[in-house]
Design a protein around this motif. Structure first.
Motif, PDB file in Angstrom:
ATOM      1  N   TYR A 134       0.756  -1.303   0.074  1.00 26.84           N
ATOM      2  CA  TYR A 134       0.311  -0.193  -0.287  1.00 26.84           C
ATOM      3  C   TYR A 134       1.014   1.324   0.640  1.00 26.84           C
ATOM      4  CZ  TYR A 134      -3.230  -3.591   1.780  1.00 26.84           C
ATOM      5  OH  TYR A 134      -3.487  -4.973   1.268  1.00 26.84           O
ATOM      6  N   LEU A 272     -11.989  -7.585   7.074  1.00 28.56           N
ATOM      7  CA  LEU A 272     -11.504  -7.432   8.582  1.00 28.56           C
ATOM      8  C   LEU A 272     -12.648  -6.676   9.230  1.00 28.56           C
ATOM      9  CD1 LEU A 272      -8.142  -5.944   7.244  1.00 28.56           C
ATOM     10  CD2 LEU A 272      -8.578  -7.405   8.465  1.00 28.56           C
ATOM     11  N   LEU A 276     -13.262  -8.634  12.590  1.00 32.90           N
ATOM     12  CA  LEU A 276     -12.982  -7.952  14.343  1.00 32.90           C
ATOM     13  C   LEU A 276     -13.634  -8.487  15.145  1.00 32.90           C
ATOM     14  CD1 LEU A 276     -10.793  -6.173  15.575  1.00 32.90           C
ATOM     15  CD2 LEU A 276     -12.204  -4.383  14.421  1.00 32.90           C
TER      16      LEU A 276
ATOM     17  N   GLY B  17      -0.998   1.471   4.598  1.00 32.26           N
ATOM     18  CA  GLY B  17      -0.221   0.768   4.955  1.00 32.26           C
ATOM     19  C   GLY B  17      -0.382   0.492   6.102  1.00 32.26           C
ATOM     20  N   LEU B  20      -2.944  -0.230   8.190  1.00 39.84           N
ATOM     21  CA  LEU B  20      -4.296  -2.008   7.121  1.00 39.84           C
ATOM     22  C   LEU B  20      -3.340  -2.846   8.594  1.00 39.84           C
ATOM     23  CD1 LEU B  20      -6.079  -3.297   5.558  1.00 39.84           C
ATOM     24  CD2 LEU B  20      -4.266  -2.747   4.043  1.00 39.84           C
ATOM     25  N   LEU B  23      -4.497  -2.583  11.753  1.00 43.52           N
ATOM     26  CA  LEU B  23      -5.991  -3.877  11.945  1.00 43.52           C
ATOM     27  C   LEU B  23      -5.586  -4.797  11.796  1.00 43.52           C
ATOM     28  CD1 LEU B  23      -8.717  -3.480  11.936  1.00 43.52           C
ATOM     29  CD2 LEU B  23      -8.862  -2.971  10.037  1.00 43.52           C
ATOM     30  N   GLU B  24      -4.425  -5.175  10.681  1.00 38.71           N
ATOM     31  CA  GLU B  24      -4.769  -7.024  10.445  1.00 38.71           C
ATOM     32  C   GLU B  24      -4.104  -7.789  11.865  1.00 38.71           C
ATOM     33  OE1 GLU B  24      -4.449  -7.633   5.570  1.00 38.71           O
ATOM     34  OE2 GLU B  24      -2.522  -6.599   6.915  1.00 38.71           O
ATOM     35  N   VAL B  27      -6.727  -7.972  14.415  1.00 42.82           N
ATOM     36  CA  VAL B  27      -7.295  -9.350  13.788  1.00 42.82           C
ATOM     37  C   VAL B  27      -6.761 -10.441  13.996  1.00 42.82           C
ATOM     38  CG1 VAL B  27      -8.909 -10.120  12.357  1.00 42.82           C
ATOM     39  CG2 VAL B  27      -9.130  -8.242  12.099  1.00 42.82           C
ATOM     40  N   LEU B  30      -7.081 -11.071  18.027  1.00 35.53           N
ATOM     41  CA  LEU B  30      -8.783 -11.506  18.374  1.00 35.53           C
ATOM     42  C   LEU B  30      -8.548 -13.014  18.727  1.00 35.53           C
ATOM     43  CD1 LEU B  30     -10.628  -8.066  18.253  1.00 35.53           C
ATOM     44  CD2 LEU B  30      -9.881  -9.438  19.877  1.00 35.53           C
ATOM     45  N   GLU B  31      -8.000 -13.556  17.073  1.00 34.36           N
ATOM     46  CA  GLU B  31      -8.482 -14.501  17.104  1.00 34.36           C
ATOM     47  C   GLU B  31      -7.959 -15.557  17.486  1.00 34.36           C
ATOM     48  OE1 GLU B  31      -8.801 -14.325  12.024  1.00 34.36           O
ATOM     49  OE2 GLU B  31     -10.223 -14.158  12.190  1.00 34.36           O
ATOM     50  N   GLY B  47      -9.141  -0.905  17.145  1.00 36.61           N
ATOM     51  CA  GLY B  47      -9.335  -1.943  15.360  1.00 36.61           C
ATOM     52  C   GLY B  47     -10.906  -0.727  14.766  1.00 36.61           C
ATOM     53  N   LEU B  51     -10.285   0.777  11.823  1.00 35.76           N
ATOM     54  CA  LEU B  51     -11.552   0.798  10.354  1.00 35.76           C
ATOM     55  C   LEU B  51     -12.155   2.000  10.176  1.00 35.76           C
ATOM     56  CD1 LEU B  51     -12.242  -2.176   8.597  1.00 35.76           C
ATOM     57  CD2 LEU B  51     -13.795  -2.242  10.169  1.00 35.76           C
TER      58      LEU B  51
END
Lengths: 422, 80
Positions: A134, A272, A276, B17, B20, B23-24, B27, B30-31, B47, B51
């Motif tokens: 990006y 996402l 989330l 970037g 992002l 954020l990734e 996630v 958390l997962e 997050g 977003l």
């Protein structure tokens, strides 16, 4: 007029040689014969056109320095002078400088440069860097005029409008092109470009030559950020394409390679967003579940489980003991049985031996027994206490009761007289 | 308790970037389900902020073109 003086063949050839060596020319022709044997001090070849041919030689050092590998059919441009080789009476062209001629020349030069860069490892795949996913700043080095720059800007606007586009408008043809392009790459990198698009529209092979330049190739290779090339149209491949981190076939393709599409990005963000939310929901549910599980744990309801482990250890020890004791007993019983068998075997023999010995000892005892002496007619007199043997007259007085033992019994007697002497 | 990675630069000021990527990572964390509940909630909030900032960036984006060297010719009409 005198008749002209006759000269020797050697002199004649020397004269010819002198005359020929005044002719210095640049000649273009096609190589028709070529011989370059390792031991030779020169490369020998013939250059011809439709109507004529000439024998050429090029001294080893000059040939090596030219960087050209001659082959039949090549179009070459040679600078040199004629000479004569007296021993064979042959005229020859001594080549000082040799280059390839025409587009064939360009292609071969490019191939030569590519080989050199490849030998240095500049074209290796493991040098290719991945493009930033990006980028916020995208550099574009190309002509400020023409289709290519607009193709790139339009593509980036459509796909990825969030990035700033830094354009270095530079000449892409002619003598100034190479240094200008090199400066352009440097300028966009300095302004913060995270990826550089090096592009130009299609053109003739000669038009694309700046992108085959060795110093440009080195500048691309040395760029601190990845370079995407999009030069001309397929199937043109320039050296810049070979050195670039990503090679795209056109300027538009280069822009597409350098930037993700917004539609992909929004899709990615939606995904996402869902992940989330789901992850948090899952986390909360998990926590809730754990609390519920803990609440219903036997620990909180009854006490046995607390001791459960110790209890089990105890059981295990008991079982082990139960196993160990009979095992010891069995082992002892076995040993006993062996001992018993042994004794049974040996016992009678010991008894026999003992019986014999006893018989012998008894016989000896018989010989020594005082009773045996009494048997021969002797008697023993015991004092009134019944156990002291009377050995002297002084031990008894008249009227005392004594016991006299003979071999088959005893006599109770009264001492009537006591007389000393035998 | 230290809430690692929960505080950070304002999402609006982060590069696309970078935001992002964070954020990734949130996630993924958390997962993974290894976080304390409080930290999970804090990261979730972060997050959501990332977003929103990312979505806003995409929605408002207007390409900025800067000519560092040379002057860009306006696009020829036939290419429009």
């Amino acid at each position: 007029m005198d008749r002209e003086r006759a000269v020797s063949v050697s002199e004649a050839m020397r004269a010819a040689k002198r005359a020929l060596e005044t002719i210095t020319l640049t000649v273009v022709g096609e190589v028709s014969e070529f011989s370059d044997k390792p031991g030779y001090r020169a490369a020998y070849f013939t250059v011809a056109d439709a109507d004529a041919s000439m024998s050429c030689l090029m001294w080893r050092d000059a040939y090596t320095a030219s960087g050209v590998s001659l082959r039949c059919g090549m179009l070459v441009e040679m600078r040199g002078q004629f000479s004569a080789y007296a021993p064979k009476g042959r005229m020859q062209f001594v080549v000082r400088k040799l280059t390839l001629a025409g587009e064939g020349r360009l292609r071969l030069q490019v191939a030569e440069t590519a080989r050199r860069l490849e030998a240095e490892g500049l074209l290796r795949d493991d040098r290719k860097r991945p493009l930033p996913a990006y980028p916020m700043r995208i550099g574009v080095v190309t002509s400020p005029r023409g289709k290519a720059v607009h193709d790139v800007i339009r593509t980036l606007s459509r796909r990825y409008p969030i990035a700033e586009v830094l354009v270095a408008g530079v000449p892409v043809e002619g003598a100034d092109a190479v240094p200008a392009i090199v400066d352009g790459v440097r300028a966009v990198v300095q302004a913060g470009a995270e990826v550089v698009l090096l592009v130009r529209g299609g053109g003739s092979y000669e038009d694309l030559m700046p992108f085959n330049d060795e110093s440009l190739a080195r500048a691309v290779a040395a760029s601190p950020v990845p370079v995407v090339s999009g030069i001309g149209h397929e199937p043109d491949t320039t050296i810049a394409d070979l050195v670039a981190d990503v090679r795209a076939s056109t300027p538009t393709a280069a822009a597409e390679a350098a930037a993700p599409a917004v539609s992909e990005l929004t899709g990615r963000l939606d995904k996402l967003s869902r992940l989330l939310a789901r992850a948090l929901e899952h986390r909360v549910r998990h926590a809730e579940h754990r609390v519920r599980l803990l609440a219903t744990r036997p620990l909180f309801c009854e006490v046995d489980p607390l001791l459960g482990q110790a209890g089990q250890a105890l059981d295990a020890a008991a079982r082990a003991l139960g196993r160990a004791i009979p095992l010891g007993l069995a082992r002892d019983a076995e040993r006993l049985r062996y001992a018993h068998e042994g004794l049974t075997r040996v016992g009678p023999r010991i008894v026999e031996r003992g019986t014999d010995a006893a018989g012998r000892l008894a016989a000896r005892l018989g010989d020594l027994s005082p009773l045996a002496i009494l048997g021969r007619g002797y008697a023993v007199c015991f004092a009134p206490d019944g156990s002291t043997v009377v050995r002297s007259v002084s031990e008894v007085s008249e009227g005392a009761k004594v016991e006299v033992r003979v071999h088959d019994g005893r006599l109770g007697c009264m001492v009537e007289t006591v007389e000393e002497g035998r | 308790m230290i809430m690692e990675g929960v505080s950070g630069p304002a999402p609006e000021e982060m590069a696309f970037g970078e935001a992002l990527g964070e954020l990734e990572a949130i996630v993924a964390a958390l997962e993974g389900g290894q976080l304390e509940l409080e930290e999970s909630l804090a990261r979730y909030e972060r997050g959501v902020a990332l977003l929103r900032a990312l979505q806003a960036k995409l929605a408002d984006a207007q390409q900025k073109v800067t000519a560092l060297i040379g002057e860009l010719e306006t696009e020829p009409a036939e290419d429009m």
